[in-house]
Enzyme design. Structure first.
Site, PDB file in Angstrom:
ATOM      1  N   GLY A 163       0.793  -1.217   0.000  1.00 52.29           N
ATOM      2  CA  GLY A 163       0.000   0.000   0.000  1.00 52.29           C
ATOM      3  C   GLY A 163       0.823   1.263   0.000  1.00 52.29           C
ATOM      4  N   MET A 164       2.061   1.197   0.475  1.00 52.71           N
ATOM      5  CA  MET A 164       2.871   2.400   0.617  1.00 52.71           C
ATOM      6  C   MET A 164       3.980   2.527  -0.423  1.00 52.71           C
ATOM      7  SD  MET A 164       1.437   3.913   3.092  1.00 52.71           S
ATOM      8  CE  MET A 164       0.360   3.590   4.495  1.00 52.71           C
ATOM      9  N   VAL A 202       8.751  -2.589  -3.954  1.00 51.27           N
ATOM     10  CA  VAL A 202      10.060  -3.139  -3.614  1.00 51.27           C
ATOM     11  C   VAL A 202      10.694  -3.707  -4.882  1.00 51.27           C
ATOM     12  CG1 VAL A 202      11.336  -4.784  -2.195  1.00 51.27           C
ATOM     13  CG2 VAL A 202       9.293  -3.668  -1.275  1.00 51.27           C
ATOM     14  N   LYS A 259      13.104  -0.382  -1.436  1.00 53.67           N
ATOM     15  CA  LYS A 259      11.706   0.046  -1.316  1.00 53.67           C
ATOM     16  C   LYS A 259      11.601   1.512  -1.725  1.00 53.67           C
ATOM     17  CE  LYS A 259       7.943   0.369   2.085  1.00 53.67           C
ATOM     18  NZ  LYS A 259       7.559   0.046   3.484  1.00 53.67           N
ATOM     19  N   ASP A 293       2.963  -4.689  12.861  1.00 52.27           N
ATOM     20  CA  ASP A 293       2.358  -5.252  11.648  1.00 52.27           C
ATOM     21  C   ASP A 293       3.010  -6.592  11.294  1.00 52.27           C
ATOM     22  OD1 ASP A 293       0.502  -5.277   9.590  1.00 52.27           O
ATOM     23  OD2 ASP A 293       1.794  -4.200   8.189  1.00 52.27           O
TER      24      ASP A 293
END
Length: 697
Positions: free
Chosen positions: A32-33, A36, A50, A144
């Site tokens: 989502g962010m 990679v 990333k 997470d």
């Protein structure tokens, strides 16, 4: 940055060609962010880079969180994560580069091959518990932990993606009304009071991850994230399919209140009890009785704090503890033709009169010392101290603290000097074997690996360059990259004048090996062999390998390559041997696996000679003298097995000490020399016994 086209539409249809000065080669995945990428440094080192999505790069709050991710990842030890190589949170498209770790994610592995068996689940849980301990002790909460953030590397699980982690004292808080995380793996407090999330939330997530590994689903399962959130807060977890021995511990991890969950240290202690329950008592021999036998002390009794002679001991009874199964990096044993005598060497005959002894390399220290034989002494490194003992009676000859600490393996004798690795390999130090006085020292770049071969130290740097260092003077003999090797792994073996550089292809389908002259750096021969191979010994003009497969490194075959004829011989194992360590003695390769199986494979006859299940959950690399195979257990026992028949012939008592609650990786191998066996124990002691009489230990 010059953009390049990527197949597909959307915000990421145009991807950068570089992040900083790292060229992006292919896309590994996206979240989502960010995306990679697989990348390479200027020297060719593989990296995972990333790069955040362009839309988030314009968000000041996200940039702050990305800076925190970089800081958190840098704080945590690289033993359980992907180490950060470089980062630029202030770039137009913020990015972070970490070492590339080959291996699937847990989610990918379960999706592809189905749920794990009980042994794999147990090892995974132990590895992740140790990883969380490492993460929490530097003040970071991951927040997470989920199957897609667990990489299954060959040396154990790695926790990745610290994108929403934070230090416990961070001022960066989750905005009211926003939940950040993945609902099936979030703790109740992450839904109820997200600003007060602590380390116990990661333990809850660990419990959910273990259910997924064992069953392919979560303990709270629904297509709706809202239903999952309700179940997490109010319902009991569904543990159907979780191994019976692990279910109670997983249930404790999933307790609704943080204070009711075990800490990572408590998890490791409980897992050691689970691992010990798998040990077979049939392997333990009957106790000796009659004249000369000495009463057996309790298994959990620590050894004395001072050196003392000990008489003969009977074998440990059924109460002896096994070592917990943890996927950690094993210590690298350094040896060469001029090095301390390790596995598989011919013991020299000494006078028959010998009394067992016990000593402490570093008084007051616990944990297992790293020892080797050389220059007529037993040399041990422990807790930043190097000590030399008389092999015959254990008398201390000298003891020297090292200002930069010690680590990476036992001391080595090269060019007649004692050369311990210090501070994880950041410095080479050469000591006088008679006094322990410093002769020379040389600083090394961070991230280097060192292997001694004869009179030469081979220093492999992170960019793939290898440097030969003279053991007598510390001067550089040569420095270059080895042709065909990106970032090689270097190994050497006693009595062999060559060193071996190996590198495995990205897909694990082949291994390239180069035989290197350590004094000149010249390559004597090269070969590319099928499969992922780990060299374990040489002899008779051949090199022996373990053929390793799957995410946990099961050995499926033993391979022997003869460069003179360019011939390869492969002997398949009837049963795969998990995370095996091995030694070579003549035509026979002896393998000790995680879980306790010890087996002998005759490469000349192309068959397995014998296999036996031991009482050791995780032991050291074995050593052999032709008559017996010796290895050390994590509880401090030294065991001996008949090399021809595979029968246990003796073992010493356990020496757990004050740190008995700690879960350890593979213990250091015993040292065999002069008809004696020297071993280290978790209580901080080293001890010696007669190699010829294991039944009298």
């Amino acid at each position: 940055m010059t953009p390049r086209r990527n197949t597909g539409a959307g915000a990421e249809a145009e991807l950068p060609e570089y992040a900083g000065h790292y060229r992006l080669e292919s896309r590994l995945g996206s979240g989502g962010m960010g995306v990679v990428h697989l990348a390479r440094s200027t020297s060719g080192m593989k990296l995972a880079v990333k790069v955040v999505h362009a839309e988030f790069a314009r968000d000041p709050e996200f940039r702050g969180r990305f800076r925190q991710e970089v800081a958190a990842a840098r704080k945590v030890s690289g033993a359980f994560t992907a180490p950060v190589v470089d980062a630029d949170p202030d770039a137009d498209r913020p990015w972070m580069a970490t070492l590339f770790i080959p291996g699937p994610t847990l989610s990918g592995e379960v999706k592809r091959n189905g749920p794990m068996d009980s042994g794999q689940v147990r090892r995974l849980m132990a590895g992740l518990a140790e990883a969380l301990r490492d993460i929490h002790r530097v003040g970071v909460v991951h927040r997470d932990l989920k199957p897609s953030n667990v990489l299954l590397a060959e040396d154990g699980p790695k926790v990745i993606d610290f994108g929403i982690s934070r230090p416990k004292d961070s001022e960066l808080r989750t905005e009211t009304g926003k939940l950040i995380g993945t609902p099936p793996f979030m703790a109740p407090e992450q839904f109820r009071r997200p600003r007060e999330v602590g380390p116990a939330a990661d333990v809850f997530a660990l419990g959910s991850v273990m259910v997924h590994a064992a069953t392919g689903r979560g303990p709270f399962d629904s297509d709706s994230p809202y239903v999952v959130a309700y179940q997490v807060v109010h319902d009991e977890p569904d543990l159907t399919g979780v191994p019976d021995d692990l279910a109670p511990l997983v249930r404790r991890c999933l307790a609704k209140e943080p204070e009711d969950r075990p800490t990572p240290d408590e998890l490791m202690r409980e897992l050691r009890s689970v691992a010990a329950s798998y040990d077979t008592q049939a392997f333990i021999p009957a106790q000796r009785s009659g004249a000369g036998a000495t009463p057996q002390p309790p298994a959990d009794q620590p050894a004395p704090a001072v050196r003392r002679r000990v008489g003969r001991r009977v074998a440990v009874g059924a109460g002896a503890l096994g070592l917990a199964v943890v996927a950690t990096l094993a210590s690298v044993r350094l040896a060469g033709s001029d090095a301390p005598t390790p596995a598989g060497t011919h013991p020299r005959t000494r006078e028959a009169s010998f009394s067992s002894w016990t000593a402490r390399p570093a008084p007051g220290a616990s944990g297992m010392a790293q020892c080797a034989y050389g220059a007529g002494k037993l040399l041990c490194a422990q807790s930043g101290t190097v000590s030399a003992f008389s092999p015959a009676d254990g008398e201390l000859v000298w003891r020297r603290p090292l200002a930069t600490g010690s680590g990476g393996g036992p001391p080595v004798v090269s060019a007649g000097l004692v050369q311990p690795l210090t501070n994880g390999g950041s410095q080479l130090v050469a000591l006088d074997p008679g006094s322990g006085g410093e002769v020379w020292k040389r600083r090394l770049a961070p991230g280097t690996a060192v292997r001694y071969t004869g009179r030469t130290a081979l220093v492999a740097e992170a960019d793939g360059r290898v440097t030969g260092v003279d053991g007598a003077s510390g001067r550089t003999l040569w420095s270059r990259r080895i042709a065909g090797q990106g970032r090689p792994t270097l190994v050497s073996f006693p009595g062999d004048p060559l060193a071996y550089a190996t590198s495995t292809s990205a897909d694990g389908s082949s291994t390239r090996i180069a035989a290197v002259d350590p004094r000149s750096g010249d390559v004597r021969w090269q070969a590319r062999l099928e499969g992922t191979l780990e060299p374990v010994g040489t002899g008779g003009g051949s090199v022996s390998f373990l053929s390793v497969g799957s995410v946990y490194g099961e050995t499926k075959a033993v391979v022997r390559y003869t460069p003179a004829t360019r011939s390869t011989r492969r002997v398949a194992l009837p049963v795969a041997s998990e995370a095996a360590q091995a030694t070579v003695r003549g035509d026979v390769v002896y393998l000790l696996a995680t879980g306790g199986s010890l087996e002998a494979v005759d490469m000349g006859a192309r068959k397995q000679l014998w296999r036996v299940e031991t009482s050791v959950s995780r032991g050291s690399a074995p050593v052999a003298d032709g008559r017996y195979v010796y290895f050390t257990a994590g509880d401090g026992r030294l065991l001996a097995v008949d090399a021809r028949k595979g029968h246990l012939v003796g073992q010493t008592s356990a020496r757990l000490g004050a740190d008995s609650a700690k879960v350890m990786g593979a213990p250091p191998a015993p040292v065999l020399d002069g008809g004696h066996v020297y071993a280290a124990a978790p209580d901080g002691t080293v001890f010696a016994v007669a190699a010829s009489d294991p039944s009298g230990w």
